[in-house]
Scaffold this motif. Structure first.
Motif, PDB file in Angstrom:
ATOM      1  N   ASN A 150       0.834  -1.206   0.000  1.00 56.37           N
ATOM      2  CA  ASN A 150       0.000   0.000   0.000  1.00 56.37           C
ATOM      3  C   ASN A 150       0.866   1.252   0.000  1.00 56.37           C
ATOM      4  O   ASN A 150       0.622   2.200  -0.737  1.00 56.37           O
ATOM      5  CB  ASN A 150      -0.900   0.010   1.234  1.00 56.37           C
ATOM      6  CG  ASN A 150      -1.813  -1.200   1.268  1.00 56.37           C
ATOM      7  OD1 ASN A 150      -2.474  -1.503   0.281  1.00 56.37           O
ATOM      8  ND2 ASN A 150      -1.810  -1.927   2.383  1.00 56.37           N
ATOM      9  N   ALA A 151       1.871   1.244   0.864  1.00 53.53           N
ATOM     10  CA  ALA A 151       2.769   2.393   0.943  1.00 53.53           C
ATOM     11  C   ALA A 151       3.583   2.508  -0.350  1.00 53.53           C
ATOM     12  O   ALA A 151       3.760   3.606  -0.894  1.00 53.53           O
ATOM     13  CB  ALA A 151       3.698   2.251   2.154  1.00 53.53           C
ATOM     14  N   ARG A 152       4.073   1.370  -0.832  1.00 59.41           N
ATOM     15  CA  ARG A 152       4.922   1.371  -2.020  1.00 59.41           C
ATOM     16  C   ARG A 152       4.147   1.866  -3.251  1.00 59.41           C
ATOM     17  O   ARG A 152       4.636   2.710  -4.012  1.00 59.41           O
ATOM     18  CB  ARG A 152       5.472  -0.037  -2.257  1.00 59.41           C
ATOM     19  CG  ARG A 152       6.935  -0.040  -2.679  1.00 59.41           C
ATOM     20  CD  ARG A 152       7.467  -1.456  -2.877  1.00 59.41           C
ATOM     21  NE  ARG A 152       7.043  -2.383  -1.823  1.00 59.41           N
ATOM     22  CZ  ARG A 152       7.820  -2.775  -0.813  1.00 59.41           C
ATOM     23  NH1 ARG A 152       9.054  -2.348  -0.724  1.00 59.41           N
ATOM     24  NH2 ARG A 152       7.363  -3.612   0.097  1.00 59.41           N
ATOM     25  N   ASP A 153       2.929   1.351  -3.437  1.00 60.74           N
ATOM     26  CA  ASP A 153       2.131   1.769  -4.595  1.00 60.74           C
ATOM     27  C   ASP A 153       1.826   3.261  -4.551  1.00 60.74           C
ATOM     28  O   ASP A 153       1.893   3.961  -5.567  1.00 60.74           O
ATOM     29  CB  ASP A 153       0.806   0.980  -4.635  1.00 60.74           C
ATOM     30  CG  ASP A 153       1.035  -0.506  -4.920  1.00 60.74           C
ATOM     31  OD1 ASP A 153       2.177  -0.855  -5.314  1.00 60.74           O
ATOM     32  OD2 ASP A 153       0.087  -1.295  -4.728  1.00 60.74           O
ATOM     33  N   LEU A 154       1.474   3.731  -3.351  1.00 58.29           N
ATOM     34  CA  LEU A 154       1.167   5.154  -3.215  1.00 58.29           C
ATOM     35  C   LEU A 154       2.413   6.000  -3.476  1.00 58.29           C
ATOM     36  O   LEU A 154       2.350   7.042  -4.148  1.00 58.29           O
ATOM     37  CB  LEU A 154       0.616   5.426  -1.802  1.00 58.29           C
ATOM     38  CG  LEU A 154       0.126   6.850  -1.556  1.00 58.29           C
ATOM     39  CD1 LEU A 154      -1.087   7.187  -2.429  1.00 58.29           C
ATOM     40  CD2 LEU A 154      -0.250   7.047  -0.077  1.00 58.29           C
ATOM     41  N   ALA A 155       3.536   5.522  -2.956  1.00 59.74           N
ATOM     42  CA  ALA A 155       4.798   6.240  -3.179  1.00 59.74           C
ATOM     43  C   ALA A 155       5.074   6.363  -4.671  1.00 59.74           C
ATOM     44  O   ALA A 155       5.454   7.442  -5.167  1.00 59.74           O
ATOM     45  CB  ALA A 155       5.949   5.507  -2.485  1.00 59.74           C
ATOM     46  N   ASP A 156       4.871   5.271  -5.423  1.00 57.91           N
ATOM     47  CA  ASP A 156       5.113   5.303  -6.868  1.00 57.91           C
ATOM     48  C   ASP A 156       4.235   6.357  -7.545  1.00 57.91           C
ATOM     49  O   ASP A 156       4.684   7.061  -8.459  1.00 57.91           O
ATOM     50  CB  ASP A 156       4.840   3.920  -7.485  1.00 57.91           C
ATOM     51  CG  ASP A 156       5.927   2.919  -7.110  1.00 57.91           C
ATOM     52  OD1 ASP A 156       7.015   3.361  -6.678  1.00 57.91           O
ATOM     53  OD2 ASP A 156       5.685   1.699  -7.226  1.00 57.91           O
ATOM     54  N   LEU A 157       2.988   6.451  -7.103  1.00 63.42           N
ATOM     55  CA  LEU A 157       2.085   7.444  -7.702  1.00 63.42           C
ATOM     56  C   LEU A 157       2.558   8.874  -7.396  1.00 63.42           C
ATOM     57  O   LEU A 157       2.547   9.742  -8.272  1.00 63.42           O
ATOM     58  CB  LEU A 157       0.659   7.240  -7.157  1.00 63.42           C
ATOM     59  CG  LEU A 157      -0.044   5.959  -7.632  1.00 63.42           C
ATOM     60  CD1 LEU A 157      -1.282   5.684  -6.802  1.00 63.42           C
ATOM     61  CD2 LEU A 157      -0.399   6.074  -9.124  1.00 63.42           C
ATOM     62  N   PHE A 158       2.952   9.111  -6.166  1.00 62.32           N
ATOM     63  CA  PHE A 158       3.450  10.456  -5.819  1.00 62.32           C
ATOM     64  C   PHE A 158       4.695  10.786  -6.650  1.00 62.32           C
ATOM     65  O   PHE A 158       4.854  11.907  -7.138  1.00 62.32           O
ATOM     66  CB  PHE A 158       3.780  10.543  -4.320  1.00 62.32           C
ATOM     67  CG  PHE A 158       2.579  10.840  -3.449  1.00 62.32           C
ATOM     68  CD1 PHE A 158       1.789  11.963  -3.679  1.00 62.32           C
ATOM     69  CD2 PHE A 158       2.241  10.008  -2.381  1.00 62.32           C
ATOM     70  CE1 PHE A 158       0.698  12.250  -2.866  1.00 62.32           C
ATOM     71  CE2 PHE A 158       1.147  10.288  -1.564  1.00 62.32           C
ATOM     72  CZ  PHE A 158       0.367  11.404  -1.809  1.00 62.32           C
TER      73      PHE A 158
END
Lengths: 314, 314
Positions: B162-170
């Motif tokens: 969850n954190a990793r996917d969101l980080a990629d989007l940011f």
């Protein structure tokens, strides 16, 4: 007035100085005053005092302005100015001092005598604590609401003829006097309440006693700060009973919610007597190696606030 | 926007929420917002963001008003409200939560995740710290001045998808992300500066960093308070190097005199995030039996001030 009564000069005839001048006038003394901003009003109308003790209004024997040259030096010089940074109280009274002038301090706080004693080592000092409700209501106009008792003694300790003679005059004028052998101890005792409550009320933005005691953690903080004051007083040679903490809290809770004079000074944009009430306590703590973390936090935060206020006033 | 990108809902789209919504919009996500007072302006004009990154203005996919019923629940709910007494953040987001909604907190302070985690134990939480200079300049209008980096990780620890996917989007949207295994430790590290400086600036009446450090006793007080924060963090399982104290002071002295966000909130009459920045630190200190007299004095005095402010506002 009678020639055998001592002459009095009040330096800083605000509400408190004007009131005690009136009492000594009633006792038959020649009472003169040194004024700054209220000079014109007092020259014209004298000092007007409304009081339950009766009409205490009087015309001072001389009305001087700060910077004038005195016609004679007084037997008792009564200093009633606030103890503030940037106000050199010794310099303020120097022009009016004679070789035999006794200095009377009716001022708040702790260790406020030292600067005066250092500057005038040959002149006796009578140090007084006023328990009074009095306020200035206009130029040269004072409203005496209640009380008036003075606790007084020789500084640094004992009771001498200077204190005794002055006490007799005040009593003759109609107020209650408690002579004390340990006026510094009495100042410590007053600090037990003032040192925690007064600065904390300012830090809280002008809070009354109920707000202070009823905030989560408020009573605990007051108790801890009072313990710190007790520890410093003891290290300074003035031990007090720890029972006084409970008594102070209970006594304060019994009164209606109350804004102390420092809170009122803060609310009205006037400078506060931070060193007299708190800074000198912390300085003495440091000298004796007594830890006062709660008092010190409050002191430094208030120093920042006063510094900011001064900078914004420029 | 692409169908395989997660849907985003920003709750509390002030300056920070609006900005990070824009970043995710640039990454191709559907971004909706829940608003209170700025609803009309955003419905009419969208969200206008001036930034060095380019024109970040956007029209949210849905503009909801607090109290509306959602058409669907989001993949990521980003909460960006202030942490204030009287604001139940869990209740605020409850209507918008789906079974699979991941909660993202971009909020200041320490231990601010707990209430959310307790209320939604089955929903993953991504906790973020924002290093950004951004401000609201009008209804639905934001000025992004500088920075934007997020430090983020799974709460309470680790890095999950969850954190990793969101980080990629940011990152795709154009900002820098630091993923961390110990987001709580990062919050402690930020507290090392914020917990002493922010509340002290308020206590001093809205002082800047120079006024705080250059007042007599000011740097010592900051150092002592920072030591207290270090001791609590260590007791809580997040030891940090004591060198950080010198680094914080030196770094602060290198910056131009600076008023932190809590000082600005105070000056502008807004409530301050007292518990998030200070109260929770003192509470954790009490749990671990760590003495924090300087922090506690500051906390209680500020509680009094907030209580007085609330009473005067009535």
């Amino acid at each position: 007035m009678s020639a055998d009564k001592p002459s009095i000069l009040i330096v800083g005839a605000g509400a408190i100085g004007s009131f005690y001048g009136a009492i000594l006038k009633r006792a038959g003394c020649a009472v003169s005053v040194v004024l700054r901003s209220e000079y014109e009003a007092v020259v014209e109308n004298g000092i007007l005092i409304e009081s339950d003790l009766g009409d205490l209004s009087y015309r001072p024997d001389h009305v001087y302005r700060d910077g004038d040259t005195p016609e004679s030096t007084p037997d008792y010089l009564i200093l009633c100015v606030k103890v503030l940074p940037g106000v050199d109280r010794a310099e303020l009274i120097r022009p009016w001092m004679g070789d035999n002038t006794r200095i009377v301090l009716i001022e708040n706080g702790l260790d406020i005598e030292r600067a005066i004693a250092d500057a005038f080592p040959a002149n006796p000092i009578v140090s007084c604590l006023a328990f009074i409700a009095v306020s200035r209501v206009g130029p040269g106009q004072v409203h005496h609401k209640a009380y008036g008792r003075l606790v007084m003694g020789r500084y640094p300790e004992g009771i001498d003829d200077n204190a005794r003679d002055l006490a007799d005059l005040f009593i003759e004028g109609g107020i209650k006097i408690d002579l004390t052998e340990q006026v510094v101890g009495e100042r410590w005792r007053k600090c037990l309440w003032n040192t925690p409550f007064n600065p904390l009320s300012v830090l809280a933005g002008g809070a009354d006693t109920a707000t202070i005691l009823d905030t989560e953690g408020g009573e605990d903080l007051i108790r801890t700060m009072t313990e710190e004051v007790l520890a410093v007083a003891e290290a300074d040679g003035y031990p007090m009973s720890a029972d006084l903490i409970d008594k102070n809290i209970a006594g304060t809770r019994k009164m209606p919610p109350y804004k102390n004079s420092m809170a009122l000074d803060h609310i009205n944009g006037r400078p506060i007597e931070l060193d007299a009430v708190l800074g000198n306590v912390v300085a003495i703590a440091d000298q004796h190696g007594v830890a006062v973390p709660h008092l010190k936090t409050m002191l430094v935060a208030l120093r920042m606030r006063e510094k900011l206020k001064a900078a914004e006033g420029q």
